[in-house]
Scaffold this motif. Structure first.
Motif, PDB file in Angstrom:
ATOM      1  N   ILE A 130       0.934  -1.072   0.022  1.00  0.00           N
ATOM      2  CA  ILE A 130      -0.289  -0.132  -0.003  1.00  0.00           C
ATOM      3  C   ILE A 130       1.052   1.453   0.072  1.00  0.00           C
ATOM      4  O   ILE A 130       0.569   2.333  -0.669  1.00  0.00           O
ATOM      5  CB  ILE A 130      -1.043  -0.057   1.122  1.00  0.00           C
ATOM      6  CG1 ILE A 130      -1.760   1.426   1.196  1.00  0.00           C
ATOM      7  CG2 ILE A 130      -0.355  -0.504   2.582  1.00  0.00           C
ATOM      8  CD1 ILE A 130      -2.497   1.883   0.132  1.00  0.00           C
ATOM      9  N   LEU A 131       1.726   1.267   0.875  1.00  0.00           N
ATOM     10  CA  LEU A 131       2.499   2.416   0.890  1.00  0.00           C
ATOM     11  C   LEU A 131       3.344   2.713  -0.478  1.00  0.00           C
ATOM     12  O   LEU A 131       3.416   3.921  -0.988  1.00  0.00           O
ATOM     13  CB  LEU A 131       3.752   2.479   1.990  1.00  0.00           C
ATOM     14  CG  LEU A 131       3.010   2.522   3.506  1.00  0.00           C
ATOM     15  CD1 LEU A 131       4.091   2.471   4.492  1.00  0.00           C
ATOM     16  CD2 LEU A 131       2.321   3.757   3.705  1.00  0.00           C
ATOM     17  N   PRO A 132       4.214   1.808  -1.035  1.00  0.00           N
ATOM     18  CA  PRO A 132       4.787   1.974  -2.373  1.00  0.00           C
ATOM     19  C   PRO A 132       3.798   2.309  -3.482  1.00  0.00           C
ATOM     20  O   PRO A 132       4.082   3.191  -4.624  1.00  0.00           O
ATOM     21  CB  PRO A 132       5.489   0.757  -2.664  1.00  0.00           C
ATOM     22  CG  PRO A 132       4.986  -0.201  -1.710  1.00  0.00           C
ATOM     23  CD  PRO A 132       4.502   0.441  -0.438  1.00  0.00           C
ATOM     24  N   GLY A 133       2.789   1.652  -3.362  1.00  0.00           N
ATOM     25  CA  GLY A 133       1.421   2.021  -4.415  1.00  0.00           C
ATOM     26  C   GLY A 133       1.137   3.448  -4.288  1.00  0.00           C
ATOM     27  O   GLY A 133       0.957   3.921  -5.211  1.00  0.00           O
ATOM     28  N   SER A 134       0.675   3.833  -2.780  1.00  0.00           N
ATOM     29  CA  SER A 134       0.299   5.183  -2.882  1.00  0.00           C
ATOM     30  C   SER A 134       1.280   6.270  -3.062  1.00  0.00           C
ATOM     31  O   SER A 134       1.127   7.253  -3.766  1.00  0.00           O
ATOM     32  CB  SER A 134      -0.145   5.308  -1.389  1.00  0.00           C
ATOM     33  OG  SER A 134      -1.432   4.569  -1.121  1.00  0.00           O
TER      34      SER A 134
END
Length: 455
Positions: free
Chosen positions: A74-78
Motif C-alpha cells: 500500500i505505501l509504495p503503491g500510494s
C-alpha cells in the motif's frame, strides 16, 4: 457539461475538459477486469476443488490473496500514485493484470494449481495500483460539482467486475464428473479474460493521460501546492487526524464484512439450500444493487453536501440489511434470500464511494490517493481477519452464528461512524479562497501562484 466557475486562488486558472470521461471509462474498464478475477474461483469452488484436488480453504485463498498482497504494497503503491501520477499507476496495473491473466491460460491441468495461484497473485499485486484511484481520478479530472459522482462511477467499475465475477464463471464452468470437461471450460474462461486485458492494455498505453493541463477546481489547484512535500509527512498527518482514523476503522469493518460473505457465499448457499446453483446469481444481485446504491449515493453527496449524515445513514442501513440477510436463510425460501440481498447490496456496497469521499473531505488538502490507500489497507487487513473468522465460525457452528458475528461488527462500525466529527475541509476550501490560502500556508507551502497548476 460546462466548466466550473468557482473563484480560483490568485494566479491560478481552472478548467474542466471533456476528455475526462474517456479517462474515467478506461479506468472503469481496467478496474472491472481486475475485480472480476477476485471472485472467479470462489464462486465455482466446487468445480475448482474437484479439478485441482484442493481443499475449500485453498480456494478461499484465491480471494484472500488480493487482501494479503495489498497490505505490504500500500505505501509504495500510494507513493507512486502521488509522485508519478495516474498514468504510471494505470499502466502498471494494466500490465500486471494482463500478465497474470495469461499465466492462468497455462494453468489448465489438474497438477498446475500453483500456476493458477501464481497468476491470481500477479493480478492481486496489480490491484494495489487500482483501488486508490477513484477518488484521485475524480479530483484530478472533474469539477467540484461532479467529484462525488465521478468517484462513485470509478467505484462502479470494481463493483461491475465483482458482479461479472459472480455470474460469468458459473455460466462457463460446470462441475462435471469428468475433469477434462472442467478443464475445457476453464480454458475458455481464462482466454476470454486474457484477450480482454490485452486489448485494454493497448488502449491505456495509447489514450490515458496523467492529468489535464489546468486543474478542474480551486481545491485541486490548492492541493497542487503540496505536491513537493514528502509522502510520509502526509501519512504522518493522517495518522493524527482522529476523525479520519475513526472512519478508517469503521470503513474497514464494513467492506471486510462484504469480502467475507462474498468469499464464502457459495459454501453458505449450498449449506442452506443443498444442490442449489443460486450463489452466483445471489452475488450478482448483491453487487448490482450496490452499483445502483453507489450512483445514488454519489448524486446525493454532490447535490446535498451532507457527507457525515449520508455516511452514517448508509452504514446503519447496511447493518439493517445484514440482519435481514441473516434471517432470510432460515425462511427456506430462496426468493426471500434474493430480496434480502438487494437490500444488503444497495447499502453495503453502495457505501464504497461514500467512504472515499468522506475521507477526502476529512483529510483535505492531503492527496486523495494517500487517504484512499490507507482506507483500502484497513479494508484488506480486516478483510483477511473477517474472512478467516467467518469461515471458522461457519465450519464449527453454522452460517447463522457466522452472520450474527458480522452483524455485531457492523453495529460497532455504526457507533464509530456516529462519533466522527463533521469536519468538511474540502467543502470549506471550495467556498472560501482565503481559507484555501491559509490552509496551504499552515502546512508549510509558501507559493500559491502559478506553481499550483504545473502538471
Amino acid at each position: 457539461m460546462g466548466d466550473d466557475t468557482l473563484t480560483p486562488l490568485p494566479g491560478s486558472e481552472t478548467k474542466v475538459y471533456a476528455r475526462r470521461w474517456v479517462m474515467l471509462a478506461l479506468f472503469v474498464t481496467l478496474s472491472t477486469t481486475s475485480a472480476f478475477q477476485w471472485i472467479q474461483y470462489s464462486i465455482i469452488s466446487d468445480a475448482i476443488m474437484h479439478y485441482y484436488s484442493v481443499e475449500a480453504f485453498s480456494v478461499d485463498w484465491t480471494s484472500m490473496i488480493y487482501m494479503v498482497t495489498y497490505i505490504p504494497l500500500i505505501l509504495p503503491g500510494s507513493w507512486l500514485l502521488d509522485k508519478r501520477g495516474l498514468r504510471w499507476a494505470l499502466v502498471l496495473a494494466a500490465l500486471g493484470t494482463c500478465a497474470g491473466s495469461w499465466v492462468k491460460v497455462f494453468s489448465v491441468a489438474p497438477d498446475r494449481w500453483w500456476v493458477t495461484f501464481l497468476g491470481q497473485t500477479i493480478v492481486a499485486v496489480s490491484q494495489v495500483f487500482i483501488l486508490n484511484v477513484p477518488a484521485r481520478l475524480a479530483a484530478v479530472w472533474f469539477g467540484p460539482g461532479q467529484v462525488s459522482s465521478a468517484c462513485s462511477i470509478g467505484v462502479f467499475g470494481n463493483q461491475l467486475g465483482v458482479a461479472l465475477g459472480f455470474v460469468v464463471p458459473p455460466m462457463l464452468v460446470k462441475n462435471y464428473d469428468k475433469i477434462e470437461l472442467i478443464g475445457n471450460d476453464l480454458r475458455v474462461l481464462f482466454y476470454i479474460v486474457a484477450i480482454t486485458t490485452s486489448v485494454l492494455l493497448v488502449l491505456i498505453l495509447i489514450f490515458f493521460q496523467a492529468g489535464p493541463p489546468l486543474p478542474p477546481s480551486p481545491a485541486q489547484a490548492t492541493i497542487k501546492a503540496t505536491e513537493n512535500e514528502g509522502f510520509f509527512i502526509s501519512v504522518k498527518r493522517l495518522s493524527t487526524n482522529v476523525p479520519y482514523i475513526l472512519l478508517l476503522i469503521s470503513y474497514g469493518i464494513n467492506i471486510a464484512v462484504f469480502y467475507a460473505i462474498s468469499t464464502l457465499l457459495n459454501q453458505v448457499v449450498l449449506k442452506a439450500f443443498p444442490n442449489s446453483h443460486d450463489a452466483g446469481r445471489i452475488g450478482l444481485v448483491i453487487v448490482l444493487a450496490g452499483m445502483l446504491g453507489s450512483v445514488v449515493c454519489g448524486v446525493v453527496l454532490d447535490s446535498t453536501g451532507k457527507f457525515k449524515e449520508t455516511t452514517l445513514a448508509v452504514y446503519a442501513l447496511s447493518l439493517v440489511g445484514m440482519v435481514v440477510y441473516t434471517y432470510s436463510f432460515f425462511t427456506g425460501l430462496i426468493w426471500v434470500v434474493y430480496l434480502a440481498s438487494i437490500v444488503l447490496g444497495f447499502f453495503m456496497t453502495g457505501y464504497l464511494p461514500v467512504g472515499f469521499e468522506f475521507a477526502a473531505e476529512l483529510t483535505y488538502p492531503e492527496p486523495e490517493g494517500t487517504s484512499a490507500g490507507l482506507l483500502n489497507a484497513a479494508v484488506q487487513l480486516f478483510g483477511i481477519l473477517f474472512t478467516m473468522f467467518y469461515g471458522w465460525v461457519f465450519e464449527r457452528l453454522d452460517h447463522l452464528w457466522a452472520n450474527v458475528a458480522m452483524c455485531v461488527a457492523l453495529l460497532v462500525g455504526t457507533v464509530m461512524t456516529a462519533l466522527i466529527k463533521n469536519d468538511l475541509r474540502r467543502q470549506a476550501a471550495q467556498k472560501n479562497p482565503l481559507d484555501r490560502a491559509i490552509t496551504v500556508s499552515t502546512i508549510g507551502v509558501e507559493q500559491v501562484g502559478d506553481d499550483m497548476i504545473k502538471a
